[in-house]
Every structure is written in C-alpha cells, then in structure tokens.
Scaffold this active site. Structure first.
Site, PDB file in Angstrom:
ATOM      1  N   LYS A 141       9.998 -72.860 -50.417  1.00 36.54           N
ATOM      2  CA  LYS A 141       9.911 -72.093 -49.170  1.00 36.54           C
ATOM      3  C   LYS A 141      10.990 -72.561 -48.185  1.00 36.54           C
ATOM      4  O   LYS A 141      11.764 -71.747 -47.664  1.00 36.54           O
ATOM      5  CB  LYS A 141       8.522 -72.290 -48.540  1.00 36.54           C
ATOM      6  CG  LYS A 141       8.412 -71.746 -47.136  1.00 36.54           C
ATOM      7  CD  LYS A 141       7.060 -72.019 -46.536  1.00 36.54           C
ATOM      8  CE  LYS A 141       6.882 -73.368 -45.913  1.00 36.54           C
ATOM      9  NZ  LYS A 141       7.523 -73.549 -44.595  1.00 36.54           N
ATOM     10  N   ASN A 142      11.054 -73.874 -47.955  1.00 33.93           N
ATOM     11  CA  ASN A 142      12.015 -74.377 -46.969  1.00 33.93           C
ATOM     12  C   ASN A 142      13.454 -74.260 -47.453  1.00 33.93           C
ATOM     13  O   ASN A 142      14.387 -74.308 -46.654  1.00 33.93           O
ATOM     14  CB  ASN A 142      11.694 -75.828 -46.590  1.00 33.93           C
ATOM     15  CG  ASN A 142      10.412 -75.920 -45.783  1.00 33.93           C
ATOM     16  OD1 ASN A 142       9.892 -74.907 -45.305  1.00 33.93           O
ATOM     17  ND2 ASN A 142       9.885 -77.125 -45.633  1.00 33.93           N
ATOM     18  N   CYS A 193       6.629 -74.823 -27.961  1.00 35.31           N
ATOM     19  CA  CYS A 193       7.507 -75.957 -27.690  1.00 35.31           C
ATOM     20  C   CYS A 193       8.047 -75.888 -26.271  1.00 35.31           C
ATOM     21  O   CYS A 193       8.356 -74.824 -25.776  1.00 35.31           O
ATOM     22  CB  CYS A 193       8.683 -75.951 -28.656  1.00 35.31           C
ATOM     23  SG  CYS A 193       8.166 -76.097 -30.349  1.00 35.31           S
ATOM     24  N   ARG A 245      12.668 -82.512 -26.619  1.00 36.57           N
ATOM     25  CA  ARG A 245      12.250 -82.055 -27.925  1.00 36.57           C
ATOM     26  C   ARG A 245      11.732 -80.630 -27.821  1.00 36.57           C
ATOM     27  O   ARG A 245      11.433 -80.184 -26.736  1.00 36.57           O
ATOM     28  CB  ARG A 245      11.202 -82.984 -28.547  1.00 36.57           C
ATOM     29  CG  ARG A 245       9.865 -83.015 -27.793  1.00 36.57           C
ATOM     30  CD  ARG A 245       8.856 -83.887 -28.472  1.00 36.57           C
ATOM     31  NE  ARG A 245       8.507 -83.372 -29.786  1.00 36.57           N
ATOM     32  CZ  ARG A 245       7.538 -82.487 -29.973  1.00 36.57           C
ATOM     33  NH1 ARG A 245       6.869 -82.008 -28.953  1.00 36.57           N
ATOM     34  NH2 ARG A 245       7.270 -82.073 -31.185  1.00 36.57           N
ATOM     35  N   ASP A 249       5.070 -83.385 -45.205  1.00 31.68           N
ATOM     36  CA  ASP A 249       4.389 -82.164 -45.650  1.00 31.68           C
ATOM     37  C   ASP A 249       3.374 -82.412 -46.770  1.00 31.68           C
ATOM     38  O   ASP A 249       2.717 -81.479 -47.217  1.00 31.68           O
ATOM     39  CB  ASP A 249       5.425 -81.121 -46.120  1.00 31.68           C
ATOM     40  CG  ASP A 249       6.176 -80.493 -44.955  1.00 31.68           C
ATOM     41  OD1 ASP A 249       5.765 -80.689 -43.806  1.00 31.68           O
ATOM     42  OD2 ASP A 249       7.187 -79.806 -45.208  1.00 31.68           O
ATOM     43  N   ARG A 279       1.379 -68.765 -45.866  1.00 34.76           N
ATOM     44  CA  ARG A 279       2.776 -68.957 -45.422  1.00 34.76           C
ATOM     45  C   ARG A 279       3.588 -69.702 -46.472  1.00 34.76           C
ATOM     46  O   ARG A 279       4.801 -69.513 -46.557  1.00 34.76           O
ATOM     47  CB  ARG A 279       2.809 -69.784 -44.125  1.00 34.76           C
ATOM     48  CG  ARG A 279       2.300 -69.045 -42.923  1.00 34.76           C
ATOM     49  CD  ARG A 279       2.463 -69.890 -41.689  1.00 34.76           C
ATOM     50  NE  ARG A 279       3.871 -70.278 -41.530  1.00 34.76           N
ATOM     51  CZ  ARG A 279       4.339 -71.019 -40.551  1.00 34.76           C
ATOM     52  NH1 ARG A 279       3.528 -71.461 -39.622  1.00 34.76           N
ATOM     53  NH2 ARG A 279       5.619 -71.312 -40.479  1.00 34.76           N
TER      54      ARG A 279
HETATM   55  C1  UD1 Z   1      11.422 -79.201 -41.533  1.00 37.19           C
HETATM   56  C2  UD1 Z   1      10.496 -78.468 -42.484  1.00 37.19           C
HETATM   57  C3  UD1 Z   1       9.077 -78.941 -42.282  1.00 37.19           C
HETATM   58  C4  UD1 Z   1       8.992 -80.459 -42.397  1.00 37.19           C
HETATM   59  C5  UD1 Z   1      10.012 -81.138 -41.504  1.00 37.19           C
HETATM   60  C6  UD1 Z   1      10.089 -82.634 -41.701  1.00 37.19           C
HETATM   61  C7  UD1 Z   1      11.589 -76.330 -42.742  1.00 37.19           C
HETATM   62  C8  UD1 Z   1      11.573 -74.876 -42.471  1.00 37.19           C
HETATM   63  N1  UD1 Z   1      10.591 -77.047 -42.214  1.00 37.19           N
HETATM   64  O1  UD1 Z   1      11.023 -78.867 -40.215  1.00 37.19           O
HETATM   65  O2  UD1 Z   1       8.256 -78.329 -43.280  1.00 37.19           O
HETATM   66  O3  UD1 Z   1       7.700 -80.895 -42.019  1.00 37.19           O
HETATM   67  O4  UD1 Z   1      11.331 -80.600 -41.754  1.00 37.19           O
HETATM   68  O5  UD1 Z   1      10.418 -82.917 -43.023  1.00 37.19           O
HETATM   69  O6  UD1 Z   1      12.446 -76.820 -43.456  1.00 37.19           O
HETATM   70  N2  UD1 Z   1      13.261 -83.420 -33.720  1.00 37.19           N
HETATM   71  C9  UD1 Z   1      13.731 -83.668 -32.456  1.00 37.19           C
HETATM   72  N3  UD1 Z   1      14.642 -82.798 -31.918  1.00 37.19           N
HETATM   73  C10 UD1 Z   1      15.104 -81.717 -32.600  1.00 37.19           C
HETATM   74  C11 UD1 Z   1      14.616 -81.476 -33.890  1.00 37.19           C
HETATM   75  C12 UD1 Z   1      13.694 -82.349 -34.420  1.00 37.19           C
HETATM   76  O7  UD1 Z   1      13.338 -84.633 -31.823  1.00 37.19           O
HETATM   77  O8  UD1 Z   1      15.926 -80.983 -32.072  1.00 37.19           O
HETATM   78  C13 UD1 Z   1      12.288 -84.354 -34.335  1.00 37.19           C
HETATM   79  C14 UD1 Z   1      10.946 -83.699 -34.644  1.00 37.19           C
HETATM   80  O9  UD1 Z   1      10.089 -83.712 -33.524  1.00 37.19           O
HETATM   81  C15 UD1 Z   1      10.440 -84.554 -35.782  1.00 37.19           C
HETATM   82  C16 UD1 Z   1      11.710 -84.958 -36.524  1.00 37.19           C
HETATM   83  O10 UD1 Z   1      12.784 -84.715 -35.604  1.00 37.19           O
HETATM   84  O11 UD1 Z   1       9.840 -85.729 -35.290  1.00 37.19           O
HETATM   85  C17 UD1 Z   1      11.977 -84.204 -37.793  1.00 37.19           C
HETATM   86  O12 UD1 Z   1      11.880 -82.811 -37.548  1.00 37.19           O
HETATM   87  P1  UD1 Z   1      12.793 -81.784 -38.339  1.00 37.19           P
HETATM   88  O13 UD1 Z   1      13.339 -82.449 -39.546  1.00 37.19           O
HETATM   89  O14 UD1 Z   1      13.757 -81.159 -37.395  1.00 37.19           O
HETATM   90  O15 UD1 Z   1      11.740 -80.694 -38.775  1.00 37.19           O
HETATM   91  P2  UD1 Z   1      11.991 -79.160 -38.996  1.00 37.19           P
HETATM   92  O16 UD1 Z   1      13.395 -78.919 -39.397  1.00 37.19           O
HETATM   93  O17 UD1 Z   1      11.449 -78.417 -37.847  1.00 37.19           O
END
Ligand code: UD1
Length: 420
Positions: A22-23, A116, A121, A304, A396
């Site tokens: 999916k991701n 959000c 963040r 996950d 989903r």
């Molecule tokens: C992706 C996955 C999700 C998974 C996650 C962590 C997809 C569509 N989703 O989500 O299933 O649980 O990776 O492996 O691929 N963060 C910040 N600032 C930002 C972005 C992230 O602080 O701008 C932090 C988040 O709060 C979190 C960490 O970084 O603590 C990792 O998040 P991130 O890897 O960005 O998750 P997603 O890409 O949203």
C-alpha cells in the site's frame, strides 16, 4: 457500515498470496505527475487508500484506472494543481502530490492533512525541505501553497527520519536545477522503490537504499512501468496471525528481507520460520514466549506492526513491553484490547502486557488501520464472538482481508451494521 464478526479458536493453516505494498503504491502514484504520459503499475493493491489516491489524481486531471491489480495512469492532461480537503482528510499520504506538482508545474495547493496543526509537526519537514529547494511556501485557509519558477538543488538534512518527507523531496529534487543532497533520509523499502522508479523515469539518484541521497536534477522525466514491491506490513500481519493461533502458513509473493526485524522477533517468540527468495513459511507450536519490541525506523521493527505485536503478546505467558519511538501515543488499540479481557497498561510510549489471560469476545472498535488489524488478531484467539466495528479503517490497507483469513481457516464474516 460494515463490521467483522469473528468466532475465535481456529488454528490458521494454508497459503496466502501477499499484495503489493500500500505505502509503495501511494508513493509511486504521485510520482507519475512528474512526467506526462501513460504508466502501468503492476501488483497494485486493490484497496481503499489506493482508490482515494486515484480519486485525488483524477481530480487533478489524471486518469487512473485500477483493473484488478493493474493500475493504468495517464498524466498527459494535468489541469488542476490543488489537492482539496475532501481527499487529504481521508488520507495523509495525499500530501505526496505537493512535491511533484510544485516541481513540475511551479504551483501546488494542498490541504493540510486532517487533524494536524500547523507548526513544528507533522509536515514541517516536507515544507522546510521544499523551501530549501527554493519553493515559496505559505499557509492559506488550511491549505499549503507552494510556488517556484523552478526548484533549485540544495542540501537538506532531515532532523527526524521521515518516509513522507523523503518521498516528497526525492520527487521534487528530481526535476530541480542542480544537485540536491538529502541526509538522514528514510531508507524504508517503499522509499527505495520510489527512488528506483524515479531512476526508471530518467532521474539521476545516487545512494539509493542509504540515508544519503544525491539527486542530480534533470530537465524532464519520462513515463515508465513498475511492479509494486510486496507489502511487508500485510506480510507481518499474517505471520502474526499464524503465530497467535499456533498455525502454519506459507506466504507467497513477499520479500523476507524487508522484514528481518519482525522475523527475528517471531523466532525469539518460538516460531519456526523458513525464508527463500519470495516466500516465508511459519509454523508455531504452542504459545508464544513474551518478547519485547521497540518500533523504530527501518530496518528496525516497524511502527505499523506494533499494535499487531501487542495482540500476539496477549497470548504469551508473562510480561512483555512494546515501545514505539516513532509515534509515542500510538496505543488506541489498547483500551479495545482491554475490552476483550487483556491486561495491558500504557506507560509513556510503551504498552506493558501481562499475557496469558483468557480473552473473551466483545464488541470493539477499530480506531485506525493497524489498530483494527490488532483487534482482528486478538479476536482470533478470544473465546466466543467478537464484533469489530469500523472495518473501513481495515479496508484502507488489507486487500480481501476476511476472504484471505477465511481461506486459511478463520471464522470471520463481514456483516452490514447500523452501529458506527
Ligand atoms: C509513513 C507510512 C506510515 C508509517 C510511517 C512510519 C506511508 C503512506 N505511511 O508515514 O504507514 O507508520 O511512515 O514508518 O508511507 N515527522 C515530523 N515532521 C514531518 C514529518 C514527520 O516530525 O514533517 C515525524 C512524525 O511525527 C513521526 C516521524 O517523523 O514521528 C516519522 O513519520 P513519517 O516517516 O513522516 O511518517 P509518514 O510518512 O507520515
């Protein structure tokens, strides 16, 4: 709305063919906005999040058609550069269109992901990174507006390793003028797969699979076809289904090397596991042993799979600790597991499980995708009937979940309900 009605107690035995990730798909699909033309993405999982991304892409003027697991995309006529709230609120991954749109078209307006707050963040890294590449970013009525004549290559260090921000910047930097260096970039297999797809489209990327990605921007990219990598989270969920029911499963069309942390922990819990190129066989005799896990970035134990592991530990005699360093408050499944009779306490970013207590069926509610999966897993060993509400969360990310579980012996059915 649908609910799952599950009768616990069956041992799961048989074979499951794993879907595409999916991701993985959610990253490949927006990348097609970078070059006009037609794309064929094979092994695309036919599930709700992919439908949401297809609808979003269609609203931009693309044409996405999912035929079984073959996804056809035509991005010849992109007519809109705006990702509206109605799509983004359903799925945070919609934010992935920001990088490609601003990079290729010089303008993007994307709703902030649902729930959000603007601030440090949770999309600050996406925005800081794009600003580093020269985009002008503003927030207007809940929308991020990004503008740029042409992005300019630059260096960007991710304070926190982020899958989504790495994906967005990789796509954006591919069409920037000059070279970009992304450090502390995410190395999750879905990001590596995205980078490989971009290279097929003509991007120049060095360091793929490492936290240091060097992207030499090109003037244009071209369409390419791709096969989506297997879903490692779906794979892990079925491995845990075997482990929790004392079952025996063969998982096909997967990649064991994307799951080394989970496999190691399952072995520690007492499972017999065999892997070869694209298969994993698992057999569990008796109850699992209590095993602590800490969810962290790849190649560590995935966040996950943390909630599914919590369900598994309910079956283990003894105490285990499940810690999440990525999402410290990702424990919405715990109160629902407690309704089934589990003894779990959340302390800071950990769930402490006293396993071995008898679970008994109850009505519980999925609060998100993986929390929903953990409830289904717990229901498989609960005495009596469990009803899992809000199955749309589970839809989903799991293709044909109840049919696949039925085919390996689970007593689960999908029923329409007025309960929400
Ligand atoms: C992706 C996955 C999700 C998974 C996650 C962590 C997809 C569509 N989703 O989500 O299933 O649980 O990776 O492996 O691929 N963060 C910040 N600032 C930002 C972005 C992230 O602080 O701008 C932090 C988040 O709060 C979190 C960490 O970084 O603590 C990792 O998040 P991130 O890897 O960005 O998750 P997603 O890409 O949203």
């Amino acid at each position: 709305m649908d609910k799952f009605v599950i009768q616990g107690g069956n041992r799961l035995v048989g074979r499951v063919k794993i879907s595409g990730a999916k991701n993985g798909s959610l990253a490949l699909m927006p990348a097609t906005l970078l070059a006009p033309g037609t794309y064929h993405l094979k092994n695309t999982p036919n599930l709700r999040d992919v439908w949401t991304m297809s609808r979003l892409m269609n609203s931009l003027g693309a044409f996405c058609e999912l035929n079984g697991n073959e996804l056809f995309i035509d991005t010849t006529n992109i007519t809109s550069f705006e990702a509206p709230y109605e799509h983004v609120k359903k799925m945070r991954a919609s934010f992935y269109v920001l990088g490609p749109l601003v990079s290729r078209y010089g303008y993007a307006k994307v709703s902030m992901p649902g729930g959000c707050a603007w601030g440090p963040r949770p999309v600050d890294l996406h925005l800081k990174g794009l600003e580093k590449l020269g985009a002008e970013i503003s927030l207007e009525s809940g929308y991020v507006v990004a503008k740029a004549e042409r992005l300019i290559g630059n260096r960007f260090h991710f304070d926190v390793s982020s899958v989504g921000a790495t994906g967005n910047l990789l796509m954006a930097a591919s069409l920037a003028k000059g070279t970009s260096l992304l450090t502390n970039a995410a190395t999750e297999p879905e990001i590596t797969a995205l980078a490989r797809f971009l290279v097929k489209m003509g991007a120049k990327i060095d360091g793929i699979g490492t936290p240091q990605l060097e992207i030499e921007g090109v003037d244009s990219l071209h369409p390419a076809d791709e096969i989506t990598i297997p879903d490692r989270i779906e794979t892990a969920t079925y491995l845990i289904a075997a482990a929790i029911t004392g079952g025996k499963l063969e998982l096909e069309n997967t990649n064991p090397y994307h799951l080394t942390a989970v496999i190691a922990k399952l072995e520690e819990a007492g499972c017999d596991i065999d892997v070869n190129a694209d298969k994993i066989s698992i057999e569990m005799n008796g109850k699992p042993k209590p095993v602590d896990i800490t969810a962290t970035i790849y190649p560590g134990f995935p966040t996950d799979v943390q909630s599914q592991w919590t369900a598994l530990m309910l079956a283990a005699e003894g105490t285990s600790k499940i810690t999440d360093t990525i999402y410290p408050d990702r424990f919405k499944h715990v109160p629902e597991l407690i309704r089934l009779g589990a003894n779990v306490e959340v302390v800071d970013n950990s769930a402490i499980v006293q396993g071995g207590r008898k679970l008994s069926g109850a009505t519980v509610m999925a609060s998100d995708l993986r929390a929903g999966a953990s409830l289904v897993l717990a229901a498989l060993i609960a005495e009596g009937t469990t009803e899992v509400l809000r199955v749309y969360h589970i839809d989903r990310g799991y293709e044909n979940f109840e049919q696949r579980l039925q085919s390996i012996g689970a007593n689960i059915k999908r029923v329409k309900t007025d309960l929400v």
